[in-house]
Structures are given as C-alpha cells and as structure tokens.
Design a protein around this motif. Structure first.
Motif, PDB file in Angstrom:
ATOM      1  N   VAL A  33     -41.337  77.426-112.473  1.00  0.00           N
ATOM      2  CA  VAL A  33     -40.261  77.236-113.446  1.00  0.00           C
ATOM      3  C   VAL A  33     -40.860  76.740-114.761  1.00  0.00           C
ATOM      4  O   VAL A  33     -41.996  76.248-114.802  1.00  0.00           O
ATOM      5  CB  VAL A  33     -39.216  76.199-112.962  1.00  0.00           C
ATOM      6  CG1 VAL A  33     -38.507  76.688-111.718  1.00  0.00           C
ATOM      7  CG2 VAL A  33     -39.859  74.842-112.709  1.00  0.00           C
ATOM      8  N   ALA A  34     -40.096  76.866-115.831  1.00  0.00           N
ATOM      9  CA  ALA A  34     -40.503  76.303-117.113  1.00  0.00           C
ATOM     10  C   ALA A  34     -40.489  74.775-117.021  1.00  0.00           C
ATOM     11  O   ALA A  34     -39.721  74.188-116.258  1.00  0.00           O
ATOM     12  CB  ALA A  34     -39.541  76.761-118.208  1.00  0.00           C
ATOM     13  N   ARG A  35     -41.343  74.133-117.805  1.00  0.00           N
ATOM     14  CA  ARG A  35     -41.402  72.672-117.773  1.00  0.00           C
ATOM     15  C   ARG A  35     -40.068  72.036-118.163  1.00  0.00           C
ATOM     16  O   ARG A  35     -39.759  70.920-117.748  1.00  0.00           O
ATOM     17  CB  ARG A  35     -42.514  72.169-118.698  1.00  0.00           C
ATOM     18  CG  ARG A  35     -43.906  72.386-118.141  1.00  0.00           C
ATOM     19  CD  ARG A  35     -44.977  71.722-118.991  1.00  0.00           C
ATOM     20  NE  ARG A  35     -46.288  71.957-118.406  1.00  0.00           N
ATOM     21  CZ  ARG A  35     -46.840  71.200-117.454  1.00  0.00           C
ATOM     22  NH1 ARG A  35     -46.160  70.140-117.009  1.00  0.00           N
ATOM     23  NH2 ARG A  35     -48.019  71.469-116.957  1.00  0.00           N
ATOM     24  N   GLY A  36     -39.276  72.737-118.947  1.00  0.00           N
ATOM     25  CA  GLY A  36     -37.995  72.196-119.361  1.00  0.00           C
ATOM     26  C   GLY A  36     -36.899  72.349-118.324  1.00  0.00           C
ATOM     27  O   GLY A  36     -35.808  71.800-118.492  1.00  0.00           O
ATOM     28  N   ASN A  37     -37.178  73.077-117.257  1.00  0.00           N
ATOM     29  CA  ASN A  37     -36.188  73.275-116.195  1.00  0.00           C
ATOM     30  C   ASN A  37     -35.958  71.971-115.429  1.00  0.00           C
ATOM     31  O   ASN A  37     -36.892  71.209-115.183  1.00  0.00           O
ATOM     32  CB  ASN A  37     -36.698  74.367-115.244  1.00  0.00           C
ATOM     33  CG  ASN A  37     -35.654  74.834-114.259  1.00  0.00           C
ATOM     34  OD1 ASN A  37     -35.134  74.056-113.479  1.00  0.00           O
ATOM     35  ND2 ASN A  37     -35.370  76.124-114.280  1.00  0.00           N
ATOM     36  N   GLU A  38     -34.710  71.727-115.023  1.00  0.00           N
ATOM     37  CA  GLU A  38     -34.399  70.514-114.257  1.00  0.00           C
ATOM     38  C   GLU A  38     -35.274  70.369-113.017  1.00  0.00           C
ATOM     39  O   GLU A  38     -35.650  69.258-112.624  1.00  0.00           O
ATOM     40  CB  GLU A  38     -32.920  70.514-113.803  1.00  0.00           C
ATOM     41  CG  GLU A  38     -31.909  70.627-114.920  1.00  0.00           C
ATOM     42  CD  GLU A  38     -31.399  72.042-115.079  1.00  0.00           C
ATOM     43  OE1 GLU A  38     -30.260  72.190-115.536  1.00  0.00           O
ATOM     44  OE2 GLU A  38     -32.153  72.994-114.750  1.00  0.00           O
ATOM     45  N   LEU A  39     -35.584  71.498-112.377  1.00  0.00           N
ATOM     46  CA  LEU A  39     -36.345  71.440-111.133  1.00  0.00           C
ATOM     47  C   LEU A  39     -37.733  70.836-111.331  1.00  0.00           C
ATOM     48  O   LEU A  39     -38.296  70.243-110.401  1.00  0.00           O
ATOM     49  CB  LEU A  39     -36.484  72.846-110.533  1.00  0.00           C
ATOM     50  CG  LEU A  39     -35.185  73.507-110.066  1.00  0.00           C
ATOM     51  CD1 LEU A  39     -35.469  74.913-109.552  1.00  0.00           C
ATOM     52  CD2 LEU A  39     -34.503  72.674-108.991  1.00  0.00           C
ATOM     53  N   ALA A  40     -38.288  70.971-112.540  1.00  0.00           N
ATOM     54  CA  ALA A  40     -39.620  70.439-112.817  1.00  0.00           C
ATOM     55  C   ALA A  40     -39.645  68.921-112.773  1.00  0.00           C
ATOM     56  O   ALA A  40     -40.724  68.311-112.706  1.00  0.00           O
ATOM     57  CB  ALA A  40     -40.119  70.933-114.174  1.00  0.00           C
ATOM     58  N   GLN A  41     -38.464  68.294-112.817  1.00  0.00           N
ATOM     59  CA  GLN A  41     -38.367  66.837-112.797  1.00  0.00           C
ATOM     60  C   GLN A  41     -37.764  66.325-111.491  1.00  0.00           C
ATOM     61  O   GLN A  41     -37.389  65.161-111.406  1.00  0.00           O
ATOM     62  CB  GLN A  41     -37.496  66.363-113.978  1.00  0.00           C
ATOM     63  CG  GLN A  41     -37.857  66.955-115.322  1.00  0.00           C
ATOM     64  CD  GLN A  41     -39.293  66.685-115.727  1.00  0.00           C
ATOM     65  OE1 GLN A  41     -39.816  65.600-115.467  1.00  0.00           O
ATOM     66  NE2 GLN A  41     -39.941  67.666-116.349  1.00  0.00           N
ATOM     67  N   MET A  42     -37.685  67.171-110.467  1.00  0.00           N
ATOM     68  CA  MET A  42     -36.965  66.792-109.252  1.00  0.00           C
ATOM     69  C   MET A  42     -37.852  66.851-108.015  1.00  0.00           C
ATOM     70  O   MET A  42     -37.436  67.315-106.949  1.00  0.00           O
ATOM     71  CB  MET A  42     -35.726  67.672-109.087  1.00  0.00           C
ATOM     72  CG  MET A  42     -34.758  67.557-110.255  1.00  0.00           C
ATOM     73  SD  MET A  42     -33.170  68.344-109.952  1.00  0.00           S
ATOM     74  CE  MET A  42     -32.465  67.226-108.744  1.00  0.00           C
ATOM     75  N   ASP A  43     -39.068  66.387-108.147  1.00  0.00           N
ATOM     76  CA  ASP A  43     -39.986  66.353-107.015  1.00  0.00           C
ATOM     77  C   ASP A  43     -39.364  65.568-105.851  1.00  0.00           C
ATOM     78  O   ASP A  43     -38.853  64.460-106.037  1.00  0.00           O
ATOM     79  CB  ASP A  43     -41.309  65.700-107.430  1.00  0.00           C
ATOM     80  CG  ASP A  43     -42.373  65.825-106.354  1.00  0.00           C
ATOM     81  OD1 ASP A  43     -42.809  66.949-106.093  1.00  0.00           O
ATOM     82  OD2 ASP A  43     -42.739  64.787-105.772  1.00  0.00           O
TER      83      ASP A  43
END
Length: 208
Positions: free
Chosen positions: A54-64
C-alpha cells in the motif's frame, strides 16, 4: 458471513484457487474513524499468508497488528428461473444470484523493508505480466525511478487465522436445473458468465 451448509466450501485447494484466480480483494479493518475498506491485489504466499503493498499514506500502513477481513470475490451472475426445466413444469421457481467468495480473517503486519518490497513487486509483476507478448519487468524501469517508487510504499503481510468459503452455485437444485443454469449462462455470455458457468461445471464434476 451467512453460509448455509449446502453452499459452504472448506477445501483449501478450492479456496486458494479462487484467491489466486481473483487476487484483487477488499480489505476491511476497524480504524479510529470506523470501518475502512481498501482494494488491493494480493499474492497467496503459502497456506497461511497473504502479501500485498500500500502507499505510505494509506491507513493500513499505520495499523500494524490490526485484525482484518479480506474478501476475495469470484465470478457472479443473475440466474433466471427460465433456465430451470422445473420452472416450465411447475412455475414454482424464482430468480436468484450465483457467486463464489472467500473471506480471510487475519492479522496485519506492516513490512517497511525495501529489499522485501522489491522482491515482492517482482513476484507480483512477473505473475501478471506472464501472458503478455513481451512481459515487463521491474528491472526495465530506470533504477532511480524504482528506488523512488519503493520509498513511497510499504509491504503488508496478513497471517490467515480463519478462512470461509461460500460457493452458491445452484447446489440446492436438482442436477437438471444446474445443467440448465450452465447452458443459460453460456448462451447469455455476458461479463463473467463464462467463468461462472465453468466454475459451476467444475464444481459439479468434482463432487459427482
């Protein structure tokens, strides 16, 4: 997912086969703002793992570490009661919709590793370019462009904790009605009809 026993599919080979054939999936996660859905292509990496990016700006990138639901949608289509031989005898049939879906329940891991990311993109690209007359490879792009692109994305891995399959393919009808549906789909030949007819025929053969 509401899944009557008649339509329940539990064979791992069948489930993974649909996921590989239809890799563009919907990822649903509960974020601070509520439910969030993203749409991504995945690679099935073994029996219990999905890989994507995903792009770094995608919410998933912050949901480890988040729990996620990944929905793979196979072929689907409207089914006319006119295709059932029994309808012409009794009139007691109604329209429906046939489809095949796989739901993957798992946990998300964010992978911020350029080496892993490049290897994954090469695998993903090579698979989808395989049918092209002259396949494109990641190495075809200028090195600085690839490096810049890699910095803008992160990898994700989803550990599969539970998997559900629903293949609603007229199994609740007699064999002659199922055959009528397959013939009707092939004659209509709309978007996805051939794939749905093939899946129905293959499923029937596999269980006969």
């Amino acid at each position: 997912m509401y899944t009557p026993k008649t339509f329940r599919e539990t064979n791992p080979e069948v489930l993974h086969g649909l996921m590989r054939a239809y890799p563009f999936a919907t990822v649903v996660v509960h974020a601070a703002s509520g439910f969030v859905a993203n749409h991504l292509p995945f690679e099935v990496a073994g029996d219990a793992l999905l890989h994507g990016h995903v792009a770094r700006g995608n919410e998933l990138a912050q949901m480890d570490g988040a729990e996620v639901l990944v929905i793979f949608q196979g072929p689907d289509g409207y089914i006319s009661p006119n295709w059932y031989p029994s309808k012409h005898e009794t009139g007691r049939e109604v329209p429906t919709w046939n489809y095949a879906v796989v739901h993957v329940h798992g946990r998300l891991q964010v992978i911020d590793d350029a080496v892993w990311m490049r290897q994954f993109l090469e695998t993903l690209t090579d698979r989808h370019e395989a049918m092209q007359p002259k396949p494109w490879h990641v190495s075809d792009a200028p090195a600085d462009h690839v490096e810049k692109s890699l910095k803008a994305i992160v990898g994700i891995a989803i550990t599969i904790e539970r998997i559900e399959g629903k293949f609603k393919l007229s199994q609740n009808h007699p064999v002659r009605n199922q055959a009528g549906v397959v013939d009707g789909l092939r004659q209509r030949d709309g978007d996805g009809d051939a794939e749905l007819a093939q899946l129905m025929a293959h499923t029937k053969e596999g269980k006969s």
